[in-house]
Design a protein around this motif. Structure first.
Motif, PDB file in Angstrom:
ATOM      1  N   MET A  28      62.019  67.560  87.809  1.00 44.44           N
ATOM      2  CA  MET A  28      61.979  68.988  87.452  1.00 44.44           C
ATOM      3  C   MET A  28      60.742  69.356  86.652  1.00 44.44           C
ATOM      4  N   THR A  29      60.257  68.443  85.839  1.00 44.91           N
ATOM      5  CA  THR A  29      59.154  68.758  84.926  1.00 44.91           C
ATOM      6  C   THR A  29      57.811  68.214  85.379  1.00 44.91           C
ATOM      7  N   GLY A  30      57.820  67.275  86.321  1.00 50.06           N
ATOM      8  CA  GLY A  30      56.573  66.639  86.731  1.00 50.06           C
ATOM      9  C   GLY A  30      56.065  65.632  85.711  1.00 50.06           C
ATOM     10  N   VAL A  31      56.920  65.232  84.779  1.00 55.27           N
ATOM     11  CA  VAL A  31      56.572  64.260  83.746  1.00 55.27           C
ATOM     12  C   VAL A  31      57.234  62.935  84.128  1.00 55.27           C
ATOM     13  N   SER A  32      56.471  61.859  84.108  1.00 53.42           N
ATOM     14  CA  SER A  32      57.018  60.566  84.527  1.00 53.42           C
ATOM     15  C   SER A  32      58.139  60.117  83.583  1.00 53.42           C
ATOM     16  N   PRO A  33      59.096  59.336  84.098  1.00 54.79           N
ATOM     17  CA  PRO A  33      60.141  58.804  83.229  1.00 54.79           C
ATOM     18  C   PRO A  33      59.549  58.012  82.054  1.00 54.79           C
ATOM     19  N   ARG A  34      58.477  57.278  82.307  1.00 56.15           N
ATOM     20  CA  ARG A  34      57.834  56.514  81.234  1.00 56.15           C
ATOM     21  C   ARG A  34      57.353  57.445  80.123  1.00 56.15           C
ATOM     22  N   GLN A  35      56.720  58.554  80.526  1.00 60.02           N
ATOM     23  CA  GLN A  35      56.233  59.522  79.541  1.00 60.02           C
ATOM     24  C   GLN A  35      57.410  60.169  78.805  1.00 60.02           C
ATOM     25  N   LEU A  36      58.483  60.477  79.520  1.00 60.90           N
ATOM     26  CA  LEU A  36      59.666  61.058  78.875  1.00 60.90           C
ATOM     27  C   LEU A  36      60.259  60.093  77.847  1.00 60.90           C
ATOM     28  N   ARG A  37      60.275  58.807  78.168  1.00 62.56           N
ATOM     29  CA  ARG A  37      60.767  57.823  77.203  1.00 62.56           C
ATOM     30  C   ARG A  37      59.870  57.788  75.957  1.00 62.56           C
ATOM     31  N   TYR A  38      58.567  57.949  76.177  1.00 63.07           N
ATOM     32  CA  TYR A  38      57.634  58.011  75.043  1.00 63.07           C
ATOM     33  C   TYR A  38      57.919  59.249  74.188  1.00 63.07           C
ATOM     34  N   TRP A  39      58.139  60.386  74.832  1.00 63.79           N
ATOM     35  CA  TRP A  39      58.472  61.612  74.093  1.00 63.79           C
ATOM     36  C   TRP A  39      59.745  61.411  73.285  1.00 63.79           C
ATOM     37  N   GLN A  40      60.700  60.698  73.884  1.00 59.96           N
ATOM     38  CA  GLN A  40      61.947  60.408  73.168  1.00 59.96           C
ATOM     39  C   GLN A  40      61.662  59.517  71.959  1.00 59.96           C
ATOM     40  N   LYS A  41      60.863  58.475  72.150  1.00 63.89           N
ATOM     41  CA  LYS A  41      60.531  57.559  71.059  1.00 63.89           C
ATOM     42  C   LYS A  41      59.885  58.310  69.896  1.00 63.89           C
ATOM     43  N   LYS A  42      59.075  59.317  70.212  1.00 63.42           N
ATOM     44  CA  LYS A  42      58.406  60.119  69.189  1.00 63.42           C
ATOM     45  C   LYS A  42      59.343  61.178  68.581  1.00 63.42           C
ATOM     46  N   GLY A  43      60.524  61.366  69.185  1.00 69.65           N
ATOM     47  CA  GLY A  43      61.488  62.330  68.654  1.00 69.65           C
ATOM     48  C   GLY A  43      61.324  63.750  69.167  1.00 69.65           C
ATOM     49  N   TYR A  44      60.506  63.941  70.201  1.00 65.24           N
ATOM     50  CA  TYR A  44      60.274  65.288  70.729  1.00 65.24           C
ATOM     51  C   TYR A  44      61.385  65.754  71.659  1.00 65.24           C
ATOM     52  N   ILE A  45      61.967  64.819  72.397  1.00 63.65           N
ATOM     53  CA  ILE A  45      63.152  65.135  73.197  1.00 63.65           C
ATOM     54  C   ILE A  45      64.222  64.108  72.830  1.00 63.65           C
ATOM     55  N   ILE A  46      65.458  64.527  72.921  1.00 70.56           N
ATOM     56  CA  ILE A  46      66.567  63.673  72.491  1.00 70.56           C
ATOM     57  C   ILE A  46      67.642  63.684  73.578  1.00 70.56           C
ATOM     58  N   PRO A  47      67.957  62.529  74.132  1.00 69.95           N
ATOM     59  CA  PRO A  47      69.031  62.498  75.123  1.00 69.95           C
ATOM     60  C   PRO A  47      70.380  62.766  74.450  1.00 69.95           C
ATOM     61  N   LYS A  48      71.274  63.337  75.209  1.00 70.08           N
ATOM     62  CA  LYS A  48      72.603  63.644  74.683  1.00 70.08           C
ATOM     63  C   LYS A  48      73.315  62.377  74.223  1.00 70.08           C
ATOM     64  N   ASN A  49      73.081  61.295  74.920  1.00 67.22           N
ATOM     65  CA  ASN A  49      73.783  60.040  74.619  1.00 67.22           C
ATOM     66  C   ASN A  49      72.886  59.070  73.857  1.00 67.22           C
TER      67      ASN A  49
END
Length: 148
Positions: A28-49
């Motif tokens: 949906m976003t055109g952002v790779s899963p690897r990049q999304l995991r990096y964003w999560q590690k930095k605290g910018y996005i947070i998975p529900k679980n």
């Protein structure tokens, strides 16, 4: 007044019930899963679980919107940190509206004239009354009624 089903609507949108996995978020976003995991590690996005290590990441609609908006800002030259801050600031009014609408929403009824009356719960300044809203000429009109 005829009582309408209220739980389904409220539960669908309340407390992050609409979710997608990281693969769908990536598509949906055109952002790779690897990049999304990096964003999560930095605290910018947070998975529900996030509190369930080892499980596949799932994201709420709020995080989908945030990730898509961040991706767009990154494409216009923002740094990741600046994009996340800008999106957080832009989302504040929407978060306020969400809480005003969904935290107050108790359900709706259809009266004998076919009007939809939205139940907004107890009127805070006077807990002996309930607050309702309806549309008149496509404008909201508020109604106070004594508690039943």
């Amino acid at each position: 007044m005829a009582e309408a089903a209220t739980g389904d609507f409220r539960e669908l949108f309340h407390r992050g019930q609409l979710t997608i996995g990281i693969s769908e978020l990536s598509k949906m976003t055109g952002v790779s899963p690897r990049q999304l995991r990096y964003w999560q590690k930095k605290g910018y996005i947070i998975p529900k679980n996030q509190d369930e290590p080892g499980r596949a990441r799932i994201y709420t609609l709020k995080m989908v919107i945030k990730a898509a908006a961040m991706s767009n800002l990154l494409q216009t030259g923002y740094t990741l940190k600046a994009a996340a801050a800008q999106v957080d600031e832009r989302m504040r009014p929407a978060q306020t509206m969400y809480h005003v609408l969904f935290d107050r929403y108790q359900g709706f009824q259809v009266n004998d004239d076919g009007e939809i009356i939205v139940d907004l719960g107890t009127f805070d300044p006077d807990p002996t009354q309930d607050l309702f809203a309806k549309l008149v000429d496509e404008r909201p009109v508020f109604i106070l009624k004594p508690k039943a």
